[in-house]
Design a protein around this motif. Structure first.
Motif, PDB file in Angstrom:
ATOM      1  N   GLU A 115      70.376 -89.172 -53.486  1.00  0.00           N
ATOM      2  CA  GLU A 115      69.658 -89.858 -54.559  1.00  0.00           C
ATOM      3  C   GLU A 115      68.629 -90.851 -54.023  1.00  0.00           C
ATOM      4  OE1 GLU A 115      71.854 -93.158 -56.611  1.00  0.00           O
ATOM      5  OE2 GLU A 115      73.565 -92.230 -55.616  1.00  0.00           O
ATOM      6  N   HIS A 116      68.767 -91.257 -52.763  1.00  0.00           N
ATOM      7  CA  HIS A 116      67.818 -92.206 -52.185  1.00  0.00           C
ATOM      8  C   HIS A 116      66.655 -91.526 -51.468  1.00  0.00           C
ATOM      9  CE1 HIS A 116      71.225 -95.438 -51.848  1.00  0.00           C
ATOM     10  NE2 HIS A 116      70.876 -95.180 -53.094  1.00  0.00           N
ATOM     11  N   PHE A 117      66.707 -90.202 -51.364  1.00  0.00           N
ATOM     12  CA  PHE A 117      65.761 -89.487 -50.501  1.00  0.00           C
ATOM     13  C   PHE A 117      64.302 -89.775 -50.842  1.00  0.00           C
ATOM     14  CE2 PHE A 117      63.097 -85.607 -50.244  1.00  0.00           C
ATOM     15  CZ  PHE A 117      62.900 -85.604 -48.870  1.00  0.00           C
ATOM     16  N   GLN A 118      63.921 -89.604 -52.112  1.00  0.00           N
ATOM     17  CA  GLN A 118      62.511 -89.751 -52.476  1.00  0.00           C
ATOM     18  C   GLN A 118      62.005 -91.164 -52.214  1.00  0.00           C
ATOM     19  OE1 GLN A 118      60.212 -87.643 -53.076  1.00  0.00           O
ATOM     20  NE2 GLN A 118      61.499 -85.823 -53.209  1.00  0.00           N
ATOM     21  N   ASP A 119      62.824 -92.167 -52.535  1.00  0.00           N
ATOM     22  CA  ASP A 119      62.391 -93.553 -52.307  1.00  0.00           C
ATOM     23  C   ASP A 119      62.238 -93.844 -50.814  1.00  0.00           C
ATOM     24  OD1 ASP A 119      62.351 -94.840 -55.024  1.00  0.00           O
ATOM     25  OD2 ASP A 119      64.370 -94.026 -55.029  1.00  0.00           O
ATOM     26  N   ILE A 120      63.186 -93.337 -50.023  1.00  0.00           N
ATOM     27  CA  ILE A 120      63.106 -93.546 -48.577  1.00  0.00           C
ATOM     28  C   ILE A 120      61.863 -92.855 -48.013  1.00  0.00           C
ATOM     29  CG2 ILE A 120      64.194 -93.015 -46.357  1.00  0.00           C
ATOM     30  CD1 ILE A 120      66.898 -93.416 -47.729  1.00  0.00           C
ATOM     31  N   PHE A 121      61.629 -91.611 -48.460  1.00  0.00           N
ATOM     32  CA  PHE A 121      60.465 -90.892 -47.922  1.00  0.00           C
ATOM     33  C   PHE A 121      59.163 -91.598 -48.286  1.00  0.00           C
ATOM     34  CE2 PHE A 121      56.969 -87.933 -47.978  1.00  0.00           C
ATOM     35  CZ  PHE A 121      57.066 -87.411 -46.689  1.00  0.00           C
ATOM     36  N   LYS A 122      59.034 -92.048 -49.534  1.00  0.00           N
ATOM     37  CA  LYS A 122      57.803 -92.727 -49.935  1.00  0.00           C
ATOM     38  C   LYS A 122      57.581 -93.991 -49.114  1.00  0.00           C
ATOM     39  CE  LYS A 122      57.714 -90.961 -54.680  1.00  0.00           C
ATOM     40  NZ  LYS A 122      57.907 -91.291 -56.107  1.00  0.00           N
ATOM     41  N   SER A 123      58.659 -94.712 -48.828  1.00  0.00           N
ATOM     42  CA  SER A 123      58.505 -95.938 -48.025  1.00  0.00           C
ATOM     43  C   SER A 123      58.125 -95.594 -46.587  1.00  0.00           C
ATOM     44  CB  SER A 123      59.785 -96.771 -48.064  1.00  0.00           C
ATOM     45  OG  SER A 123      60.853 -96.116 -47.411  1.00  0.00           O
ATOM     46  N   ILE A 124      58.640 -94.463 -46.077  1.00  0.00           N
ATOM     47  CA  ILE A 124      58.255 -94.024 -44.729  1.00  0.00           C
ATOM     48  C   ILE A 124      56.776 -93.657 -44.688  1.00  0.00           C
ATOM     49  CG2 ILE A 124      58.512 -92.114 -43.075  1.00  0.00           C
ATOM     50  CD1 ILE A 124      61.510 -92.111 -43.779  1.00  0.00           C
ATOM     51  N   TRP A 125      56.342 -92.860 -45.659  1.00  0.00           N
ATOM     52  CA  TRP A 125      54.932 -92.447 -45.641  1.00  0.00           C
ATOM     53  C   TRP A 125      54.007 -93.643 -45.828  1.00  0.00           C
ATOM     54  CZ3 TRP A 125      53.117 -87.852 -44.097  1.00  0.00           C
ATOM     55  CH2 TRP A 125      51.734 -87.655 -44.199  1.00  0.00           C
ATOM     56  N   GLN A 126      54.399 -94.579 -46.693  1.00  0.00           N
ATOM     57  CA  GLN A 126      53.576 -95.781 -46.878  1.00  0.00           C
ATOM     58  C   GLN A 126      53.499 -96.578 -45.580  1.00  0.00           C
ATOM     59  OE1 GLN A 126      51.695 -96.541 -49.395  1.00  0.00           O
ATOM     60  NE2 GLN A 126      51.027 -98.547 -48.616  1.00  0.00           N
ATOM     61  N   GLY A 127      54.626 -96.666 -44.875  1.00  0.00           N
ATOM     62  CA  GLY A 127      54.631 -97.365 -43.594  1.00  0.00           C
ATOM     63  C   GLY A 127      53.754 -96.675 -42.565  1.00  0.00           C
ATOM     64  N   LEU A 128      53.786 -95.341 -42.534  1.00  0.00           N
ATOM     65  CA  LEU A 128      52.925 -94.585 -41.625  1.00  0.00           C
ATOM     66  C   LEU A 128      51.457 -94.785 -41.973  1.00  0.00           C
ATOM     67  CD1 LEU A 128      55.002 -91.279 -41.439  1.00  0.00           C
ATOM     68  CD2 LEU A 128      54.670 -92.916 -39.568  1.00  0.00           C
ATOM     69  N   PHE A 129      51.145 -94.788 -43.260  1.00  0.00           N
ATOM     70  CA  PHE A 129      49.757 -95.013 -43.700  1.00  0.00           C
ATOM     71  C   PHE A 129      49.271 -96.398 -43.284  1.00  0.00           C
ATOM     72  CE2 PHE A 129      47.263 -97.054 -47.157  1.00  0.00           C
ATOM     73  CZ  PHE A 129      46.043 -96.438 -46.909  1.00  0.00           C
ATOM     74  N   GLU A 130      50.114 -97.401 -43.451  1.00  0.00           N
ATOM     75  CA  GLU A 130      49.699 -98.764 -43.113  1.00  0.00           C
ATOM     76  C   GLU A 130      49.491 -98.959 -41.613  1.00  0.00           C
ATOM     77  OE1 GLU A 130      52.724-101.161 -44.882  1.00  0.00           O
ATOM     78  OE2 GLU A 130      52.015-100.815 -46.938  1.00  0.00           O
ATOM     79  N   LYS A 131      50.260 -98.249 -40.790  1.00  0.00           N
ATOM     80  CA  LYS A 131      50.158 -98.424 -39.340  1.00  0.00           C
ATOM     81  C   LYS A 131      49.125 -97.484 -38.708  1.00  0.00           C
ATOM     82  CE  LYS A 131      54.000 -98.993 -36.910  1.00  0.00           C
ATOM     83  NZ  LYS A 131      54.114-100.373 -36.435  1.00  0.00           N
ATOM     84  N   TYR A 132      48.982 -96.271 -39.285  1.00  0.00           N
ATOM     85  CA  TYR A 132      48.124 -95.262 -38.656  1.00  0.00           C
ATOM     86  C   TYR A 132      47.313 -94.537 -39.744  1.00  0.00           C
ATOM     87  CZ  TYR A 132      52.393 -95.810 -35.829  1.00  0.00           C
ATOM     88  OH  TYR A 132      53.482 -96.306 -35.184  1.00  0.00           O
ATOM     89  N   SER A 133      46.458 -95.262 -40.425  1.00  0.00           N
ATOM     90  CA  SER A 133      45.749 -94.693 -41.577  1.00  0.00           C
ATOM     91  C   SER A 133      44.784 -93.578 -41.189  1.00  0.00           C
ATOM     92  CB  SER A 133      44.987 -95.789 -42.332  1.00  0.00           C
ATOM     93  OG  SER A 133      44.051 -96.419 -41.477  1.00  0.00           O
ATOM     94  N   GLU A 134      44.357 -93.524 -39.913  1.00  0.00           N
ATOM     95  CA  GLU A 134      43.455 -92.452 -39.504  1.00  0.00           C
ATOM     96  C   GLU A 134      44.177 -91.106 -39.414  1.00  0.00           C
ATOM     97  OE1 GLU A 134      45.210 -93.830 -35.576  1.00  0.00           O
ATOM     98  OE2 GLU A 134      44.805 -94.626 -37.576  1.00  0.00           O
ATOM     99  N   ILE A 135      45.510 -91.154 -39.366  1.00  0.00           N
ATOM    100  CA  ILE A 135      46.303 -89.922 -39.283  1.00  0.00           C
ATOM    101  C   ILE A 135      46.981 -89.615 -40.609  1.00  0.00           C
ATOM    102  CG2 ILE A 135      48.180 -88.737 -38.077  1.00  0.00           C
ATOM    103  CD1 ILE A 135      47.742 -90.652 -35.742  1.00  0.00           C
TER     104      ILE A 135
END
Length: 590
Positions: free
Chosen positions: A140-160
C-alpha cells in the motif's frame, strides 16, 4: 494510508562507479545501515554524450557485494558491464528506504525501468528484467514511496530525471513493456507464451494466435510486454509490426533503448509491407530456415487485405503467416478505417473460428484506458454499436460534456492541457472525423477576396469564427519533432484525425463530430458524401468481385476510435444540428 501515513523520505546517495566504489561507500556510509545492511535499489548511469545517458537498474540485499560482482565477474561475459567498467563518467546512485523489503525493491526496480524507458535523456537501458510483485506487506505504500524517490532523483539530477508528469504523459510511457499488467493481461500473456512454445514444438501450420479487444482494453501494453519478454529467451526473437506511423516510432524507440535486434540484420520493428519485402514469401516457402521465429502485429486491423502501392500481395496477414513460425496479432474490427484494410465477414469469422478451435483465441474485455464507469462506457458503445443516443449517466470519475459551441469546447480542452495543476491535466487535444479537405505535404492554395493567390494551412472550419490547422501542419520545435502528434506542444493549436491519434491516449479529448455523422429519425446515420477520406468513399471489391459501399461502417469506426481516446474526459461537439440538439437534450437532462 490512514495512521500509517508515510513521512520518511528515501535516502539517495551517489558514488563514482569504479574499482574504488566499495571504499567510497565504506568511507562515507559505513554507519548508514539503510545503505550497507538493508535492501537497496541502484542505478548505474553513464554519460554517452551531452545530455544523453545509458542506465542499468538493479536491486540487491548487499550493495557492496553486488557492485563488486558487476566490476569483476559479470564483466567477463557481459559486454554492457565491460563498457560501463571502462567508463570514466559512470556513477552509481543508491536508493534506500526504511520500508524496503525484497518485494518492494523489485517493484521499485520495475517501475524505475518503466520510467527510464520513457525518459528522453536515457538512450540505452541495459536491464530488461521484469519482476512485478503481487501482494506484500508494504504494498500500500509503494506508489507514495516511488513518487518520493523520483522527486528526489529529479531534485538531485534534473538533467537525467525529468518531472514525473513529463514521463507519465509521454506516449512511450503508455506503451512501455514494464507496465504492471492486470490479471486479465497476465493470464493472456501466460497463455500466449505457452501457445507459442506448443506451436513451435509441434511445427503447426495453424500458427496464428489472435488477441481481440475493443479500444482501450490494453492490447498494446500486453503486446509491448510480450515483445520484451519473448526477446529475452536465447535463440528466439520476436518481430514487432505495425502499420501506424505514430505507433511505429514508439516501438522503434523502445527496441532501441532496450537493445533488441534481429539476427537477420533488418529492423526488428517495422511496417508490414517493408517487412514482407525483406522476407519474401517465396523464400520462406522454399527454405524453412528463411522463416523468422515470431511475429507480433499491433493494430492488426490496419493490415492490408488487398494490394496497395508497394505491397503486391493479396493479404498481409496470410503472407506474414507464411514467413513466420508463429504469428500473434491484436485486433479490433471496429478500428478498421480504410477500405483496403476491410475484413470481409466470412474471412474474419473463419479466422476466429479456427483460432477458437485451436485454443489460440484470447479476448480482452476490461477497459483500461478510460477511467469511466461502466454506464459511461456503455453509453459510448450504444452510439457506435447501435446508433442510438441514450441518457447520459452521472459519473463522478469521468468528465463527459456536450457543447453547443465549438470554441467553448476548444477553451475547455486548452484549460485541461495545462500540466501545472495536476497529473490528470496536460496531453489534451482536439480531434475530428475526416470531414475536411487535407492533402499531405503541401499547403492549400486559394484565391482570397482581393483576387490574390495565397497559400494557407488546410483547416477545420466551422461557422465564421472557428478555424484551426488540420493534421500535422504547424512545424514542431526541433526537440519535439520525433514525438507523436499528441506529444508535440504546438498541436494544441491543431485538430487531429483518427490517423494521428489511433492507438494513443489523451487525458481529455475534444471530439468534433463532422457532417458525415448525422441524426435522423431517432438514429445515427453516416453520410459519406460529407467525408474527405477517399478510402472511405471508394467502393471495396470483395473476393467475389462484387463492389460494395462500406463507407457507413468505416465512418462509424472512425467515430469509435475518436470517442475512446480520453482517459479522464470526453468533450463532444457535433456539426450536424439535429445530432447536436439530440446530444444536448440528453446532456441537459442529467
Amino acid at each position: 494510508m490512514s495512521e500509517n501515513k508515510l513521512t520518511d523520505l528515501p535516502v539517495i546517495k551517489d558514488y563514482i562507479y569504479n574499482t574504488d566504489t566499495k571504499n567510497q561507500i565504506l568511507k562515507y556510509d559505513r554507519e548508514n545501515k539503510l545503505i550497507t545492511r538493508y535492501p537497496t535499489v541502484y542505478i548505474v548511469i553513464d554519460k554517452i554524450r551531452k545530455n544523453k545517458f545509458k542506465a542499468y537498474v538493479g536491486e540487491t540485499n548487499n550493495i557492496i557485494r553486488r557492485t563488486e560482482e558487476h566490476l569483476k565477474s559479470e564483466a567477463e561475459y557481459r559486454t554492457d558491464w565491460l563498457e560501463l567498467n571502462k567508463s570514466n563518467d559512470a556513477k552509481l546512485i543508491v536508493i534506500a528506504h526504511k520500508e524496503f523489503n525484497k518485494s518492494l525493491t523489485l517493484d521499485i526496480e520495475n517501475q524505475l525501468m518503466q520510467y527510464l524507458v520513457s525518459d528522453d535523456a536515457i538512450v540505452e537501458l541495459n536491464n530488461r528484467r521484469s519482476n512485478d510483485q503481487d501482494l506484500y506487506y508494504t504494498r500500500e505504500h509503494f506508489q507514495d514511496i516511488f513518487k518520493s524517490i523520483w522527486q528526489g532523483l529529479f531534485e538531485k539530477y534534473s538533467e537525467i530525471f525529468p518531472q514525473i508528469d513529463d514521463i507519465t504523459n509521454s506516449a512511450i510511457f503508455k506503451a512501455s513493456p514494464f507496465h504492471k499488467l492486470t490479471d486479465e493481461q497476465l493470464d493472456a500473456r501466460d497463455k500466449i507464451i505457452d501457445n507459442i512454445q506448443r506451436i513451435k514444438k509441434n511445427h503447426k501450420d495453424d500458427n496464428l494466435i489472435i488477441v481481440q479487444g475493443s479500444a482501450g482494453t490494453g492490447k498494446t501494453v500486453l503486446l509491448s510486454s510480450l515483445f520484451a519478454e519473448l526477446n529475452k529467451v536465447n535463440k528466439q526473437e520476436a518481430y514487432m509490426l505495425v502499420n501506424h506511423e505514430e505507433q511505429l516510432k514508439i516501438y522503434k524507440n523502445i527496441s532501441s533503448k532496450i537493445g533488441l535486434k534481429s539476427s537477420f540484420g533488418d529492423d526488428i520493428v517495422n511496417k508490414p509491407t517493408k517487412f514482407l519485402n525483406q522476407h519474401p514469401v517465396k523464400n520462406a516457402l522454399i527454405d524453412a530456415n528463411q522463416k523468422v521465429d515470431i511475429v507480433l502485429v499491433d493494430e492488426a486491423h490496419l493490415l492490408l487485405t488487398q494490394g496497395y502501392m508497394s505491397y503486391k500481395g493479396k493479404g498481409q496477414l496470410e503472407d506474414i503467416k507464411k514467413v513466420a513460425k508463429v504469428v500473434v496479432v491484436v485486433l479490433d474490427p471496429m478500428q478498421v478505417l480504410k477500405g483496403n484494410g476491410y475484413i470481409e465477414d466470412d474471412y474474419f469469422n473463419n479466422l476466429i473460428h479456427k483460432s477458437l478451435e485451436d485454443d489460440n483465441f484470447i479476448e480482452l474485455t476490461q477497459q483500461n484506458r478510460m477511467m469511466a464507469s461502466a454506464d459511461t462506457i456503455n453509453w459510448i458503445e450504444d452510439i457506435v454499436q447501435k446508433g442510438v443516443i441514450g441518457d447520459i449517466p452521472n459519473d463522478d470519475s469521468y468528465s463527459l460534456k456536450i457543447f453547443d459551441n465549438v470554441n467553448e469546447m476548444y477553451d475547455e480542452v486548452k484549460k485541461h492541457d495545462d500540466s501545472i495543476e495536476s497529473l490528470t491535466k496536460g496531453l489534451s487535444r482536439l480531434v475530428a472525423t475526416y470531414d475536411w479537405e487535407y492533402k499531405s505535404g503541401k499547403l492549400r492554395e486559394y484565391t482570397n477576396s482581393r483576387g490574390e493567390k495565397v497559400k494557407d494551412f488546410w483547416r477545420v472550419k466551422i461557422g465564421d469564427d472557428f478555424s484551426l490547422p488540420w493534421n500535422r501542419q504547424i512545424k514542431p520545435e526541433h526537440k519535439y519533432k520525433d514525438l507523436s502528434w499528441a506529444e508535440q506542444r504546438q498541436t494544441i493549436n491543431e485538430v487531429g484525425s483518427t490517423f494521428t491519434i489511433q492507438g494513443f491516449d489523451l487525458n481529455y479529448c475534444g471530439v468534433i463530430i463532422g457532417p458525415s455523422v448525422k441524426f435522423r429519425n431517432g438514429k445515427i446515420i453516416y453520410d459519406s458524401s460529407c467525408s474527405f477520406d477517399t478510402q472511405v468513399k471508394n467502393k471495396r471489391t470483395l473476393v467475389n468481385k462484387k463492389k460494395v459501399d462500406i463507407s457507413s461502417e468505416l465512418i462509424r469506426n472512425q467515430l469509435n476510435v475518436l470517442l475512446k481516446r480520453g482517459v479522464h474526459g470526453l468533450f463532444i461537439y457535433a456539426v450536424d444540428e439535429e445530432l447536436r440538439n439530440e446530444l444536448l437534450s440528453k446532456y441537459n437532462q442529467k
